[in-house]
Scaffold this motif. Sequence first.
Motif, PDB file in Angstrom:
ATOM      1  N   LYS A   1      13.078  31.735  50.350  1.00  0.00           N
ATOM      2  CA  LYS A   1      12.708  30.567  50.758  1.00  0.00           C
ATOM      3  C   LYS A   1      13.484  29.453  50.540  1.00  0.00           C
ATOM      4  N   THR A   2      14.714  29.968  49.731  1.00  0.00           N
ATOM      5  CA  THR A   2      15.647  28.797  49.112  1.00  0.00           C
ATOM      6  C   THR A   2      14.865  27.690  48.560  1.00  0.00           C
ATOM      7  N   THR A   3      14.038  27.797  47.978  1.00  0.00           N
ATOM      8  CA  THR A   3      13.110  26.418  47.565  1.00  0.00           C
ATOM      9  C   THR A   3      13.000  26.772  45.696  1.00  0.00           C
ATOM     10  N   VAL A   4      12.949  25.871  45.222  1.00  0.00           N
ATOM     11  CA  VAL A   4      12.528  25.663  43.860  1.00  0.00           C
ATOM     12  C   VAL A   4      11.606  24.645  43.479  1.00  0.00           C
ATOM     13  N   TYR A   5      10.854  24.899  42.536  1.00  0.00           N
ATOM     14  CA  TYR A   5       9.335  24.264  42.267  1.00  0.00           C
ATOM     15  C   TYR A   5       9.230  23.678  41.148  1.00  0.00           C
ATOM     16  N   LEU A   6       8.485  22.783  40.795  1.00  0.00           N
ATOM     17  CA  LEU A   6       8.114  22.148  39.488  1.00  0.00           C
ATOM     18  C   LEU A   6       6.659  22.127  39.421  1.00  0.00           C
ATOM     19  N   GLN A   7       5.857  22.850  38.551  1.00  0.00           N
ATOM     20  CA  GLN A   7       4.451  22.700  38.530  1.00  0.00           C
ATOM     21  C   GLN A   7       4.291  21.815  37.272  1.00  0.00           C
ATOM     22  N   MET A   8       3.708  20.759  37.488  1.00  0.00           N
ATOM     23  CA  MET A   8       3.338  19.844  36.308  1.00  0.00           C
ATOM     24  C   MET A   8       2.009  19.634  36.101  1.00  0.00           C
ATOM     25  N   ASN A   9       1.434  20.093  34.815  1.00  0.00           N
ATOM     26  CA  ASN A   9       0.148  19.959  34.393  1.00  0.00           C
ATOM     27  C   ASN A   9       0.072  18.906  33.230  1.00  0.00           C
ATOM     28  N   SER A  10      -1.127  18.729  32.971  1.00  0.00           N
ATOM     29  CA  SER A  10      -1.315  17.689  31.778  1.00  0.00           C
ATOM     30  C   SER A  10      -0.383  16.608  31.902  1.00  0.00           C
TER      31      SER A  10
ATOM     32  N   TYR B   1      19.800  33.901  36.814  1.00  0.00           N
ATOM     33  CA  TYR B   1      19.020  35.120  36.222  1.00  0.00           C
ATOM     34  C   TYR B   1      17.454  34.755  35.788  1.00  0.00           C
ATOM     35  N   GLY B   2      17.010  33.709  36.305  1.00  0.00           N
ATOM     36  CA  GLY B   2      15.684  33.317  36.095  1.00  0.00           C
ATOM     37  C   GLY B   2      15.430  32.714  34.672  1.00  0.00           C
ATOM     38  N   LYS B   3      16.435  32.573  34.097  1.00  0.00           N
ATOM     39  CA  LYS B   3      16.184  31.845  32.572  1.00  0.00           C
ATOM     40  C   LYS B   3      15.981  30.336  32.786  1.00  0.00           C
ATOM     41  N   GLN B   4      14.938  30.028  32.163  1.00  0.00           N
ATOM     42  CA  GLN B   4      14.575  28.443  32.232  1.00  0.00           C
ATOM     43  C   GLN B   4      14.780  27.773  30.883  1.00  0.00           C
ATOM     44  N   ASN B   5      14.927  26.490  31.195  1.00  0.00           N
ATOM     45  CA  ASN B   5      15.224  25.530  29.991  1.00  0.00           C
ATOM     46  C   ASN B   5      14.384  24.022  30.295  1.00  0.00           C
ATOM     47  N   TYR B   6      13.816  23.587  29.220  1.00  0.00           N
ATOM     48  CA  TYR B   6      12.891  22.300  29.518  1.00  0.00           C
ATOM     49  C   TYR B   6      13.280  21.215  28.454  1.00  0.00           C
ATOM     50  N   ALA B   7      13.029  20.169  28.879  1.00  0.00           N
ATOM     51  CA  ALA B   7      13.321  18.951  27.942  1.00  0.00           C
ATOM     52  C   ALA B   7      11.914  18.986  26.883  1.00  0.00           C
ATOM     53  N   ASP B   8      12.240  18.562  25.940  1.00  0.00           N
ATOM     54  CA  ASP B   8      11.133  18.882  24.844  1.00  0.00           C
ATOM     55  C   ASP B   8       9.812  18.063  25.322  1.00  0.00           C
TER      56      ASP B   8
ATOM     57  N   VAL C   1       8.577  17.890  28.045  1.00  0.00           N
ATOM     58  CA  VAL C   1       7.586  18.329  29.243  1.00  0.00           C
ATOM     59  C   VAL C   1       7.478  19.993  28.963  1.00  0.00           C
ATOM     60  N   ARG C   2       7.882  20.525  27.717  1.00  0.00           N
ATOM     61  CA  ARG C   2       7.963  21.957  27.449  1.00  0.00           C
ATOM     62  C   ARG C   2       6.291  21.998  27.103  1.00  0.00           C
ATOM     63  N   GLY C   3       5.954  23.239  27.736  1.00  0.00           N
ATOM     64  CA  GLY C   3       4.457  23.432  27.706  1.00  0.00           C
ATOM     65  C   GLY C   3       3.570  22.884  28.537  1.00  0.00           C
ATOM     66  N   ARG C   4       4.058  22.115  29.550  1.00  0.00           N
ATOM     67  CA  ARG C   4       3.273  21.353  30.282  1.00  0.00           C
ATOM     68  C   ARG C   4       3.979  21.619  31.851  1.00  0.00           C
ATOM     69  N   PHE C   5       5.188  21.572  31.763  1.00  0.00           N
ATOM     70  CA  PHE C   5       5.581  21.850  33.236  1.00  0.00           C
ATOM     71  C   PHE C   5       6.369  23.154  33.424  1.00  0.00           C
ATOM     72  N   THR C   6       6.407  23.941  34.599  1.00  0.00           N
ATOM     73  CA  THR C   6       6.891  25.200  34.774  1.00  0.00           C
ATOM     74  C   THR C   6       7.970  24.860  36.004  1.00  0.00           C
TER      75      THR C   6
END
Length: 120
Positions: free
Chosen positions: A76-85, A55-62, A64-69
Amino acid sequence: QVQLVESGGGLVQPGGSLRLSCAASGTSIFSLRAMGWYRQAAGKQRELVAFITRYGKQNYADAVRGRFTISRDNAKTTVYLQMNSLKPEDTAVYYCHYYNDSVATLPGAWGQGTLVTVSS
C-alpha cells in the motif's frame, strides 16, 4: 517527485491512542526506502520519533519507546505510527519522512504534517 500525505491526527485525551498513516506516491521503490516519523512541538525543533528501514528494523526516540510502534505496508506504500498511552507532551505536528536510502541515513522528502493534540 515523492509525495507524502499524512492522516489520523486529532484531539485525544491523555492515556488514549491514535494511529497515524502516511501514504506515499510518485515512487516505484517505496519498499527499498527507509521511512520515518518526526514531530515538532510549538517553539521546539523538529525531532525524530521513529524510523523503519527497508529490512523492517525499527528505531525509537527514548521518549516514545514502548508506547509507539512504527510499521509499514509496502503493498500500500504506506507507513503507520501507532501511538498508545499518549501524554500531553506528545502534542505536536507529526511529519512523515521518506529517506533517500534503505537505512535512514540520507534525508529525503517530507509530508505536510498532521496535528496531534493530547489534552483533557
